[in-house]
Scaffold this active site. Structure first.
Site, PDB file in Angstrom:
ATOM      1  N   GLU A   1       6.245  24.191  32.511  1.00  0.00           N
ATOM      2  CA  GLU A   1       5.189  24.266  33.536  1.00  0.00           C
ATOM      3  C   GLU A   1       5.682  25.063  34.745  1.00  0.00           C
ATOM      4  O   GLU A   1       4.933  25.835  35.342  1.00  0.00           O
ATOM      5  CB  GLU A   1       4.759  22.853  33.944  1.00  0.00           C
ATOM      6  CG  GLU A   1       4.006  22.132  32.821  1.00  0.00           C
ATOM      7  CD  GLU A   1       3.670  20.706  33.163  1.00  0.00           C
ATOM      8  OE1 GLU A   1       4.608  19.906  33.341  1.00  0.00           O
ATOM      9  OE2 GLU A   1       2.474  20.371  33.261  1.00  0.00           O
TER      10      GLU A   1
ATOM     11  N   GLU B   1       5.247  16.149  26.260  1.00  0.00           N
ATOM     12  CA  GLU B   1       4.860  14.919  26.979  1.00  0.00           C
ATOM     13  C   GLU B   1       4.204  13.858  26.107  1.00  0.00           C
ATOM     14  O   GLU B   1       4.446  12.669  26.284  1.00  0.00           O
ATOM     15  CB  GLU B   1       3.925  15.266  28.154  1.00  0.00           C
ATOM     16  CG  GLU B   1       4.634  15.877  29.356  1.00  0.00           C
ATOM     17  CD  GLU B   1       4.800  17.383  29.264  1.00  0.00           C
ATOM     18  OE1 GLU B   1       4.602  17.966  28.180  1.00  0.00           O
ATOM     19  OE2 GLU B   1       5.139  17.989  30.294  1.00  0.00           O
TER      20      GLU B   1
HETATM   21  N1  COA Z   1      14.818  13.762  32.090  1.00  0.00           N
HETATM   22  C1  COA Z   1      15.941  13.079  32.349  1.00  0.00           C
HETATM   23  N2  COA Z   1      17.115  13.332  31.766  1.00  0.00           N
HETATM   24  C2  COA Z   1      17.146  14.331  30.860  1.00  0.00           C
HETATM   25  C3  COA Z   1      16.007  15.083  30.509  1.00  0.00           C
HETATM   26  C4  COA Z   1      14.793  14.757  31.180  1.00  0.00           C
HETATM   27  N3  COA Z   1      13.660  15.429  30.956  1.00  0.00           N
HETATM   28  N4  COA Z   1      16.347  15.984  29.566  1.00  0.00           N
HETATM   29  C5  COA Z   1      17.659  15.809  29.328  1.00  0.00           C
HETATM   30  N5  COA Z   1      18.145  14.820  30.105  1.00  0.00           N
HETATM   31  C6  COA Z   1      19.525  14.305  30.165  1.00  0.00           C
HETATM   32  C7  COA Z   1      19.843  13.432  28.948  1.00  0.00           C
HETATM   33  O1  COA Z   1      19.362  12.115  29.148  1.00  0.00           O
HETATM   34  C8  COA Z   1      21.345  13.533  28.917  1.00  0.00           C
HETATM   35  O2  COA Z   1      21.853  12.700  29.946  1.00  0.00           O
HETATM   36  P1  COA Z   1      23.157  11.759  29.627  1.00  0.00           P
HETATM   37  O3  COA Z   1      24.241  12.730  29.270  1.00  0.00           O
HETATM   38  O4  COA Z   1      23.391  11.069  30.924  1.00  0.00           O
HETATM   39  O5  COA Z   1      22.754  10.864  28.484  1.00  0.00           O
HETATM   40  C9  COA Z   1      21.622  14.964  29.364  1.00  0.00           C
HETATM   41  O6  COA Z   1      20.444  15.398  30.065  1.00  0.00           O
HETATM   42  C10 COA Z   1      21.856  15.909  28.218  1.00  0.00           C
HETATM   43  O7  COA Z   1      20.759  15.834  27.316  1.00  0.00           O
HETATM   44  P2  COA Z   1      20.900  15.468  25.749  1.00  0.00           P
HETATM   45  O8  COA Z   1      19.616  14.854  25.302  1.00  0.00           O
HETATM   46  O9  COA Z   1      22.157  14.726  25.508  1.00  0.00           O
HETATM   47  O10 COA Z   1      21.044  16.956  25.139  1.00  0.00           O
HETATM   48  P3  COA Z   1      20.663  17.403  23.658  1.00  0.00           P
HETATM   49  O11 COA Z   1      21.229  18.780  23.498  1.00  0.00           O
HETATM   50  O12 COA Z   1      21.033  16.367  22.655  1.00  0.00           O
HETATM   51  O13 COA Z   1      19.055  17.514  23.643  1.00  0.00           O
HETATM   52  C11 COA Z   1      16.890  18.087  24.560  1.00  0.00           C
HETATM   53  C12 COA Z   1      18.389  18.446  24.458  1.00  0.00           C
HETATM   54  C13 COA Z   1      16.265  19.043  25.567  1.00  0.00           C
HETATM   55  C14 COA Z   1      16.224  18.277  23.181  1.00  0.00           C
HETATM   56  C15 COA Z   1      16.738  16.613  25.002  1.00  0.00           C
HETATM   57  O14 COA Z   1      17.522  16.428  26.159  1.00  0.00           O
HETATM   58  C16 COA Z   1      15.326  16.201  25.339  1.00  0.00           C
HETATM   59  O15 COA Z   1      14.525  15.953  24.438  1.00  0.00           O
HETATM   60  N6  COA Z   1      15.003  16.079  26.636  1.00  0.00           N
HETATM   61  C17 COA Z   1      13.703  15.627  27.099  1.00  0.00           C
HETATM   62  C18 COA Z   1      12.666  16.674  26.908  1.00  0.00           C
HETATM   63  C19 COA Z   1      11.312  16.171  27.363  1.00  0.00           C
HETATM   64  O16 COA Z   1      10.689  15.325  26.756  1.00  0.00           O
HETATM   65  N7  COA Z   1      10.835  16.744  28.476  1.00  0.00           N
HETATM   66  C20 COA Z   1       9.546  16.445  29.007  1.00  0.00           C
HETATM   67  C21 COA Z   1       9.641  15.435  30.061  1.00  0.00           C
HETATM   68  S1  COA Z   1       8.048  15.081  30.730  1.00  0.00           S
END
Ligand code: COA
Length: 260
Positions: free
Chosen positions: A115, A135
């Site tokens: 966004e 989302e």
């Molecule tokens: N909000 C809060 N924390 C987030 C985040 C978010 N949107 N996206 C990633 N993080 C944090 C993770 O919780 C993790 O924190 P930690 O190390 O303290 O556990 C850190 O960032 C690294 O992310 P991680 O998930 O371990 O990396 P990954 O390579 O395994 O996966 C993604 C990457 C992007 C696929 C995954 O982080 C993800 O699905 N994030 C959320 C995406 C999402 O739904 N966004 C929309 C929000 S409305």
């Protein structure tokens, strides 16, 4: 300008704004939104700055979304305020900024991250970039203008597919949809953005700001769409699905939605 979550690099008439929470994949918490809002307002006032590049720090993410851990326990009212304040203070601000803003998508641009990129005037991606609006997999909807700007950029059918499947597309697909203008290897991303910015800065800044205003005016009849998004986003915060979706993310498991 000194910010906790944002770095700014100045080079003649070009400013690069870097979202700097790499350990959280640059997730947008309220403090980061505040920092970005201040940074863009300040840069826009500086008439020596003729173009801005927005990117994320690290090699993995532009922005992986709004900070889920921050809003997981919000009420309907707080959810609605989160969307309304974020839209007004940052996303609308960037879209309507007189100074051109290029998003340099250097990795994940998900949810609020996509966004944010869509609020910029155009987008260039590195070939490792992944984009989506996931989302609904959390029991919520895009709340920072995604339901309005994604269909504007890629058409209603593809936008609804992406939103409803919570899917992620790679940079090449984003290019074919017109979501990004170019795809380059990561090490060339900032140099291409700088090259595009320097083409822009050769031109009249006054005319450019009027062009931005005129192009945006053509899309202004969707004010109700943004309002509907804010209200629907807020409503999600009162559902059992939202509780389950955000809890599952925090507990690092797959959500099992009750459908209420
Ligand atoms: N909000 C809060 N924390 C987030 C985040 C978010 N949107 N996206 C990633 N993080 C944090 C993770 O919780 C993790 O924190 P930690 O190390 O303290 O556990 C850190 O960032 C690294 O992310 P991680 O998930 O371990 O990396 P990954 O390579 O395994 O996966 C993604 C990457 C992007 C696929 C995954 O982080 C993800 O699905 N994030 C959320 C995406 C999402 O739904 N966004 C929309 C929000 S409305």
């Amino acid at each position: 300008m000194n910010f906790e979550n944002v770095l700014i690099e100045l080079n003649d008439s070009l400013a690069t704004v870097i979202i700097n929470r790499p350990k959280k994949l640059n997730a947008l918490n309220r403090a980061t939104i505040k920092d970005l809002s201040k940074a863009f307002k300040t840069l826009n006032k500086d008439k020596t700055i003729r173009a801005i590049i927005l990117t994320g720090s690290g090699e993995k993410a532009f922005v992986a979304g709004a900070d889920i851990s921050e809003f997981a326990n919000y009420s309907v009212k707080e959810g609605k305020e989160l969307a309304a304040n974020g839209q007004k203070s940052l996303f609308d601000l960037i879209e309507n900024l007189g100074t051109p803003v290029i998003a340099a998508i250097n990795g994940f641009a998900l949810g609020g991250g996509l966004e944010l990129a869509m609020s910029c005037h155009f987008r260039i991606a590195s070939n490792n970039a992944k984009m989506g609006l996931p989302e609904v997999s959390l029991g919520v909807i895009p709340g920072y203008g995604g339901t309005q700007r994604l269909p504007q950029l890629i058409g209603k059918g593809m936008a609804l597919e992406l939103i409803m499947t919570a899917g992620m597309i790679n940079a090449e697909k984003a290019l074919s949809y017109g979501l990004v203008n170019y795809v380059v290897p990561q090490e060339e991303l900032l140099s291409l953005c700088t090259k595009m910015a320097s083409k822009i800065t050769n031109n009249s800044p006054v005319a450019i700001s009027y062009a931005i205003k005129a192009v945006n005016a053509g899309f202004k009849n969707n004010a109700k769409g943004f309002e509907t998004e804010i209200n629907a986003f807020g409503s999600c915060f009162g559902t059992a699905d939202f509780k389950e979706g955000t809890t599952a993310f925090i507990e690092k498991r797959k959500a099992d939605f009750p459908g209420t």
